[in-house]
Design an enzyme around this catalytic site. Structure first.
Site, mmCIF file in Angstrom:
data_model
loop_
_atom_site.group_PDB
_atom_site.id
_atom_site.type_symbol
_atom_site.label_atom_id
_atom_site.label_comp_id
_atom_site.label_asym_id
_atom_site.label_seq_id
_atom_site.Cartn_x
_atom_site.Cartn_y
_atom_site.Cartn_z
ATOM 1 N N LYS A 119 35.456 -7.530 -11.785
ATOM 2 C CA LYS A 119 36.331 -7.907 -11.063
ATOM 3 C C LYS A 119 36.211 -7.325 -8.926
ATOM 4 C CE LYS A 119 40.572 -3.890 -9.858
ATOM 5 N NZ LYS A 119 40.860 -2.707 -10.003
ATOM 6 N N SER A 140 45.972 -2.734 -11.277
ATOM 7 C CA SER A 140 45.363 -3.754 -10.305
ATOM 8 C C SER A 140 44.219 -4.841 -10.545
ATOM 9 C CB SER A 140 44.578 -3.164 -9.317
ATOM 10 O OG SER A 140 43.549 -2.491 -9.428
ATOM 11 N N SER A 177 44.663 1.143 -13.907
ATOM 12 C CA SER A 177 44.521 0.070 -13.549
ATOM 13 C C SER A 177 43.732 -0.745 -13.948
ATOM 14 C CB SER A 177 44.133 -0.275 -12.514
ATOM 15 O OG SER A 177 44.873 -0.005 -10.812
#
Ligand SMILES: [Mg+2]
Ligand SMILES: [Zn+2]
Lengths: 488, 100, 497
Positions: free
Chosen positions: C74, C149, C173
Site C-alpha cells: 500500500k 482504503s 481498510s
C-alpha cells in the site's frame, strides 16, 4: 536584600505590589534528543543532526530517551516536587520551526508537581510543575536586518528540534526583580549541581519568560499579567520586570488596564514591546499523544533518584554557615556555594582555619576559573599566617594568587617573596613618623566624630602602607592609631 | 439538515487547520459536519459518569530507549526532498509573528 | 499459484524468482490499465530483488520464508528512495529517506516488491475513489469499487498482480476491501506489527496487515511482519506465536458468538435508519444476501464441531460515531506536518502562514479536508468534552463489553461489510453513507483486537461476500484457525476473479 531594587521601589512606592511568576525552559544535557538518536549538540552545521523522527517525516515515530526522563525526575526531586505518573500530549499549532506542527509536551499529567525553591536569602518560591517537552528548530530571518517583521524570507535549521527540555513553572510568589534574579541563579545552581543541564542563559540552554502583574499591596488578588519573552541574561530579566511593573502601575493609576499579551524585551531600548495578544487565546487542541505510552515511575525508582541526589545549594549554604559558627556571612556563603568553593572552605576550617577570614579571603580573592591547585591544608596555612600577623592582608592575597598558579606551600611562597609583616617597634616608629608628618589630619582624627575617624584611619593606614611598601598589617596600624589618640 | 455548525464556526475551524474554503464550500462542509455530529449525538448523549477514557488500546507504560547516538541522515538527502532550500537550510516565506 | 506455492517452488529450484517476477509484472502490464491497482510498478527494482534471491539460492545461502514471493505495498508504507504518495498530491514525488520496518522485514524474508498500490488519500475512505490518481476498480466487476482504503492492495491480490499484499487498517481498510474483492485480509492486534514507516492516519488505531488469496498465505504474510521493533513505542513486548501449524486444527469445541448488533439486528437498523432523516434512512442495514452468507458460515462452523450462539455487544452501535471522532481528531494532528516546509508540495505565499494555507488547500482532497475539519472541531476547546472525551469513554465501554463476551465465547462472527461491492460513485456524494460501510469492522479497531475477513460465497449479484472473524487481543492464532476452517467449508466458486 538591599535598597537597590528599582522594581520594588517603583511597584511598592505607590502602594503597589509586584507579582511575578517565572517559566524557565532548560535544555537537558543528554547525549541524544528526546525522541530519536540524533546527537544533542550545539553549534554543528545546520540540519546535520536530523533524522526521520526529529524532522517529523511521514511515518516516523517517537521513542522516549530514558536519560531525559531520568534527568527530569532528578530535577523534579531536587525542587522538592512530587514525581508522578505522566502522559505525553500534543500541543497543536503551526510554526515552521516545529517539524510536526505539534509539540510533544506534558499537559495535564506532568512528571513533577508541587515543589518549592528556597532563595539564598531565605524567600521560598513555589514550583507549580516541571514538565518534559521537545525543543523546536531554529529560525533565522533573512533580509530587513534580521528583524522578523520585514524579513525577506526565513531559514530553518532543525538541529535543535527534539532536544529535551524541562519547563519549570513557578507560582507567582516572586515580589521583587532581585528575587526573580535570585530565583534564576538558584535554579541554575541546582541544575549544575545535579548535572542535568549546563544552564547557560546567554547560549539559550536556559530560557526565562516572566509573567508580570501588579496589585495593590497586600490585596492578594491576581490582576492581568503580561508574559515577557526574550530575556537572555539576568540583567535583562531584572530590567524587564522593573520596566513592566512600572508600566502596569502607570496604566492602573491612570484608570487604564494592561492587555493580557506576550511582550518582548528590547534590551537596546530598555523597554518591552507588545507581541501576540492572548485575548484571542490560542486553541492548542491538546490531546494524549497516541504514539507514546505513559511514564509510570515506581516508588523504588524515585527512592533511587533521591538516594543519588548530591547535596543541593541550600543545604550546602546551611552547612557552611554552621561550619562558620556565625562568622561566615550569608552573602559569602551564597557566593561560595555558587562557585562550588564551599567544600574547600569547610575543609580548611576543619583543619583549624579561622572561618570568617577563610570565607572572606576565598570569596574576595579566589574568583578564578581554575583553583584546583589550592588545597584545604595550603589555604588553612595561609589563613594562619594572616591571623597571626605574619603576613598582611595584601601579602596574603598575593600569596593566594601564586598558590592558584603554582600550588606551592604558602609559607614557602611568603619566604621566597620576602614577605613578613612589619611588627612591634618598627611598625610603631613608622606610625609615629606618619602622624608627625600630617599634624592637621591627626588633629581631626583625634577630635572628629566616628565617621571622620573612620575616614582618617583609612588615610593614615594608607600612608603607613605606602611608607612600608605594603608590609604593614592594616589591623595592627589601626590598633596603634587608636592607642595614640586616646592614651590609656 | 441541522445547523450544529455555522459557516462562521466552520471558517474558524478552517483557520485553525490552515485550510481555505469558498463560502459555498464552507456551507457544504458545515452541513456535512453537522450531519456527522448529529449521528454522533448518541455519543454526545452518553452518560459517562464513572467511565474512564481509553486513549490507547494497549495498557503499556515506560517504553524508553537508551541514550545512545545513532547516525543521522545525510543533509544532502534531507534537503534534496525540500521544496525550497538556501544555505543548507529549509527556506520559507517571511514569518509574521512569533511562535506561541 | 499461492504465495506459499511460489516460495516453495523457488526454494526448491523449480522456478527462479526472476521468472516468477516476470510473470507477475507481465500480468500487471496487461491488466492494471483497467484495474488501476498500482500507483507505481517497480519493474526494475522487483527484478533486482528477484535476482538477489536467485543469487543467494545459487550460492546455497538460506533464503527467507517468502523467497521470491511478489508482494504489493500500500502506498502509505515508506520505501527508501521510492516515491511514497498516500495517493495525495501533497506527497507527489516524495522519496522517503528510509523504509518502513515491515518493508525491511519483507525484504529480509526474501519477498520481491512489485509496486505501490492505490488507496483512498491518506487511507481515508472505504472505496479507493478518494485518490489523487483516480480510482481502483474491482477485478470482479470493473464498474464496482474494490472497497478501501487499501483497495489497490486487495485488487492486486484478487487480480493476480501480486501473491501477497500489505495494507493498513484503521477502521476496516484491510478487511472491507478484502471482502469486496474476494480475498483474505487480516488486521493484527494493535501493537503486534510495527507502525514505523506507516504514514499515520489515526495512530491509536492504525495497524498494518496482510492480504492473501488464501488464509495460509495471509498467515505467512502476518508472520513475516509481526514482532517487536525498538522504533515503535506502542508495540506489545511479547513474541508473536507462529500461525501456520494451527491452520489445520479445526474448530471442534470452539465457542463462536454471532454478534447480534452487527448482523442487522433490531437496534442497529433503527440506529442506522435514524441518522438524519435524509439520504441515509433505511439503506444501511446489512444486506440480506450478506446476512445469509454469515448464517451459512455459522452453520458450517457448527457442523465442523463448534458451538455457535448469538451474543450481544450493545456498545458496538456507538462505535461508528466514536470512531469518526477519534480518528478525525488524531488525523487533524497527524496531517498538520504537511505544511510545505520540509517535503512534498509547496505552494508559495506572501508569508509562511499563507504558504501553509495555500499548500494544504491545494494538496489535500475533499475527504481529507473534511476529516481534518471534523477532528480540529472535535479537539477544540469548546467541544473536547462533548465529543472527543466521550468517544474515548465509548472505547472503554466497548473494551469492557467485549471482554465480558469473550468470557463466554472464543471468537465472534459477523459480516465484514454490509453489502457486496457497490458501483463507483454510488456513495461519494454523502460522506455519512460512505462511513456506514465500516460499521462492522470498526469495533476491532477501537478495541485494538485482531480480526480477519474470509471470502464466503457470493451475494445475489454474484460478487464476493466476506465473513469476519474477531477475537480478543493476541488471539491471531485462533482467528486464523477459524478462518482456515471457514475457507475449507466455503462454497467452491473460487475466491479470485
Ligand atoms: Mg513550553
Ligand atoms: Zn533525529
Amino acid at each position: 536584600m538591599s535598597g537597590a531594587e528599582p522594581g520594588r521601589e517603583a511597584a511598592v512606592a505607590g502602594g503597589w505590589e509586584l507579582v511575578v511568576g517565572l517559566e524557565v525552559h532548560v535544555e537537558l544535557s543528554t547525549a541524544t534528543k528526546l525522541f530519536c538518536g540524533c546527537a544533542n549538540r550545539f553549534g554543528d552545521e545546520p540540519n546535520t543532526n536530523v533524522c526521520p523522527v526529529c524532522l517529523g517525516l511521514p511515518g516516523s515515530l517517537p521513542v522516549v530517551n530514558a536519560a531525559a526522563v531520568d534527568f527530569a525526575m532528578r530535577l523534579g526531586r531536587a525542587l522538592g516536587c512530587e514525581v508522578r505518573p505522566a502522559v505525553f500530549a500534543r500541543k497543536n499549532y503551526f510554526y515552521p520551526d516545529m517539524p510536526k506542527d505539534y509539540q510533544i509536551s506534558q499537559y495535564d499529567q506532568p512528571t513533577s508537581i508541587d515543589g518549592s525553591l528556597e532563595l539564598a536569602g531565605g524567600h521560598v518560591v513555589g514550583i507549580e510543575r516541571a514538565h518534559i517537552e521537545e525543543d523546536t528548530g531554529k529560525t533565522t530571518h533573512v533580509g530587513g536586518g534580521g528583524r522578523i517583521h520585514d524579513a525577506a524570507y526565513a531559514l530553518v535549521d532543525y538541529n535543535r528540534a527534539g532536544v529535551p527540555l524541562v519547563e519549570i513553572v513557578s507560582r507567582p510568589d516572586i515580589r521583587t526583580a532581585e528575587q526573580a534574579r535570585a530565583y534564576v541563579r538558584e535554579l541554575r545552581a541546582i541544575l549544575l549541581s545535579i548535572g542535568v543541564s549546563d544552564a547557560r542563559m546567554e547560549e539559550g540552554s536556559m530560557r526565562v519568560d516572566a509573567n508580570v502583574s501588579v496589585r495593590p499591596a497586600g490585596s492578594g488578588e491576581l490582576r492581568t499579567r503580561c508574559e515577557i519573552k526574550n530575556l537572555s541574561s539576568l540583567r535583562s530579566l531584572g530590567r524587564a520586570i522593573t520596566y513592566e511593573a512600572r508600566r502596569h502601575v502607570d496604566l492602573w493609576s491612570s484608570g487604564e488596564r494592561p492587555r493580557q499579551e506576550t511582550r518582548h524585551w528590547d534590551e537596546a531600548q530598555g523597554r518591552t514591546t507588545p507581541g501576540r495578544s492572548k485575548e484571542d487565546a490560542e486553541d492548542y487542541r491538546y490531546f494524549q499523544d497516541p504514539d507514546l505510552v505513559p511514564l509510570s515511575p515506581s516508588a523504588e525508582q524515585v527512592a533511587a533518584i533521591d538516594a543519588a541526589l548530591p547535596a543541593l545549594p541550600a543545604a550546602r549554604r546551611a552547612e557552611l554557615l554552621a561550619a562558620g559558627a556565625g562568622a561566615v556571612s550569608a552573602s559569602d556563603a551564597a557566593l561560595l556555594v555558587e562557585r562550588d568553593q564551599d567544600a574547600l572552605v569547610r575543609a580548611a576550617v576543619a583543619v583549624g582555619a579561622d572561618p570568617g577570614l577563610t570565607a572572606t579571603r576565598v570569596s574576595n580573592d579566589l574568583a578564578v576559573d581554575d583553583w584546583s591547585r589550592v588545597t584545604p591544608d595550603g589555604l588553612a596555612a595561609l589563613i594562619a599566617m594572616e591571623t597571626s600577623g605574619r603576613v598582611t592582608a595584601t601579602q596574603a592575597k598575593q600569596v593566594l594568587a601564586e598558590m592558584v598558579e603554582a600550588g606551592d606551600d604558602p609559607v614557602a611562597i611568603a619566604e621566597r617573596r620576602g614577605f613578613q609583616a612589619m611588627a612591634g617597634d618598627d611598625l610603631a616608629a613608622t606610625v609615629d613618623q606618619v602622624i608627625a608628618g600630617n599634624p592637621d589630619e591627626w588633629q581631626r582624627f583625634c577630635s572628629g566624630d566616628d565617621a571622620d575617624r573612620k575616614k582618617l584611619a583609612g588615610f593614615f593606614i594608607g600612608q603607613v602602607m605606602r611608607a612600608t611598601r605594603g608590609r604593614a598589617d592594616g589591623a595592627a596600624v589601626n590598633r596603634l592609631l587608636q592607642e595614640r589618640a586616646e592614651p590609656a | 439538515m441541522s445547523g450544529r455548525i455555522s459557516r462562521d464556526e466552520a471558517a474558524h475551524v478552517a483557520r485553525l487547520a490552515r485550510l481555505r474554503f469558498s463560502d459555498d464550500e464552507l456551507d457544504e462542509l458545515a452541513a456535512q459536519l453537522s450531519a456527522v455530529l448529529d449521528h454522533a449525538a448518541d455519543v454526545e448523549a452518553l452518560d459517562v459518569s464513572g467511565i474512564e477514557p481509553t486513549s490507547h488500546p494497549q495498557p503499556l507504560t515506560d517504553v524508553t530507549r537508551a541514550d545512545e547516538v545513532r547516525p543521522s541522515l545525510s543533509r544532502d538527502e534531507v534537503l534534496a526532498q525540500a521544496p525550497s532550500v538556501a544555505e543548507g537550510q529549509f527556506r520559507v516565506p517571511p514569518i509574521l509573528g512569533e511562535a506561541p | 499459484m499461492t504465495a506459499l506455492g511460489v516460495a516453495a517452488a523457488v526454494a526448491a529450484g523449480e522456478r527462479t524468482a526472476r521468472s516468477v517476477a516476470e510473470d507477475y509484472l507481465d500480468r500487471i502490464g496487461a491488466g492494471d490499465g483497467e484495474i488501476g491497482a498500482f500507483n507505481l510498478v517497480l519493474t526494475k527494482e522487483a527484478l533486482a530483488d528477484a535476482d538477489r534471491v536467485d543469487a543467494a539460492l545459487g550460492r546455497g545461502e538460506p533464503v527467507g520464508p517468502l523467497a521470491g514471493v511478489p508482494v504489493a505495498l500500500k502506498d502509505n508504507l515508506c520505501t527508501r528512495g521510492i516515491p511514497t504518495t498516500c495517493s495525495s498530491r501533497m506527497l507527489e514525488g516524495w522519496r522517503p529517506p528510509y523504509s518502513a520496518t515491515v518493508v525491511e522485514r519483507l525484504r529480509a524474508a526474501g519477498a520481491v516488491i512489485v509496486g505501490k498500490t492505490n488507496l483512498d488519500e491518506f487511507a481515508m475512505g472505504s472505496s479507493t475513489e478518494n485518490s489523487a490518481f483516480g480510482p481502483t476498480r474491482n477485478p470482479h466487476d470493473t464498474s464496482r469499487v474494490p472497497g478501501g482504503s487499501s483497495g489497490g492492495s486487495a485488487a492486486a491480490v484478487a487480480a493476480g498482480f501480486a501473491a501477497l499484499a500489505l495494507g493498513s487498517d484503521t477502521g476496516g481498510s484491510i478487511r472491507q476491501p478484502a471482502a469486496l474483492c474476494g480475498v483474505v485480509g487480516m488486521k493484527p492486534t494493535y501493537g503486534r506489527v510495527s507502525r514505523y514507516g506507516l504514514i499515520a492516519f489515526a495512530s491509536s488505531l492504525d495497524q498494518i496487515g496482510p492480504f492473501g488469496a488464501t488464509v495460509a498465505d495471509a498467515a505467512a504474510g502476518y508472520e513475516a511482519i509481526a514482532g517487536h521493533d525498538p522504533l515503535d513505542s506502542t508495540l506489545i513486548d511479547q513474541p508473536p506465536e507462529p500461525i501456520g501449524d494451527a491452520l489445520t486444527d479445526g474448530v471442534e469445541g470452539l465457542r463462536v458468538g454471532v454478534v447480534a448488533e452487527l448482523c442487522g439486528g433490531g437496534r442497529q437498523e433503527a440506529h442506522l435508519a435514524g441518522t438524519d432523516g435524509s439520504a441515509a434512512s433505511g439503506v444501511e442495514g446489512v444486506a440480506g444476501d450478506v446476512l445469509s452468507r454469515v448464517q451459512d458460515a455459522a452453520e458450517a462452523l457448527e457442523q465442523a464441531g463448534a458451538e455457535v450462539r448469538t451474543v450481544s455487544v450493545p456498545s458496538a452501535v456507538l462505535g461508528l460515531s466514536a470512531y469518526y471522532l477519534i480518528t478525525s481528531a488524531e488525523a487533524s494532528s497527524n496531517l498538520a506536518r504537511y505544511d510545505g516546509v520540509r517535503y512534498g508540495l509547496q505552494v508559495d505565499g506572501a508569508n509562511a502562514a499563507e504558504m501553509n494555507v495555500n499548500t494544504r488547500t491545494a494538496g489535500f482532497g475533499a475527504e481529507v479536508k473534511r476529516r481534518i475539519m471534523l477532528g480540529t472541531y472535535a479537539l477544540s476547546a469548546g467541544y473536547y468534552d462533548a465529543f472527543y472525551s466521550k468517544a474515548l469513554r465509548v472505547r472503554t465501554l466497548m473494551l469492557a463489553e467485549f471482554a465480558a463476551v469473550y468470557e463466554d465465547v472464543d471468537v465472534l462472527l459477523c459480516p465484514t461489510a454490509p453489502t457486496t461491492a457497490f458501483e463507483l460513485g454510488a456513495k461519494t456524494a454523502d460522506p455519512l453513507l460512505m462511513y456506514l460501510n465500516d460499521v462492522c469492522t470498526i469495533p476491532s479497531n477501537l478495541t485494538g483486537h485482531p480480526a480477519i475477513s474470509v471470502p464466503y460465497g457470493r451475494g445475489d449479484d454474484g460478487l464476493p461476500v466476506g465473513v469476519q472473524v474477531m477475537g480478543p487481543a493476541l488471539s491471531e492464532r485462533l482467528i486464523f484457525r477459524v478462518a482456515a476452517a471457514l475457507e475449507r467449508a466455503a462454497p467452491g466458486d473460487g475466491s479470485t476473479a
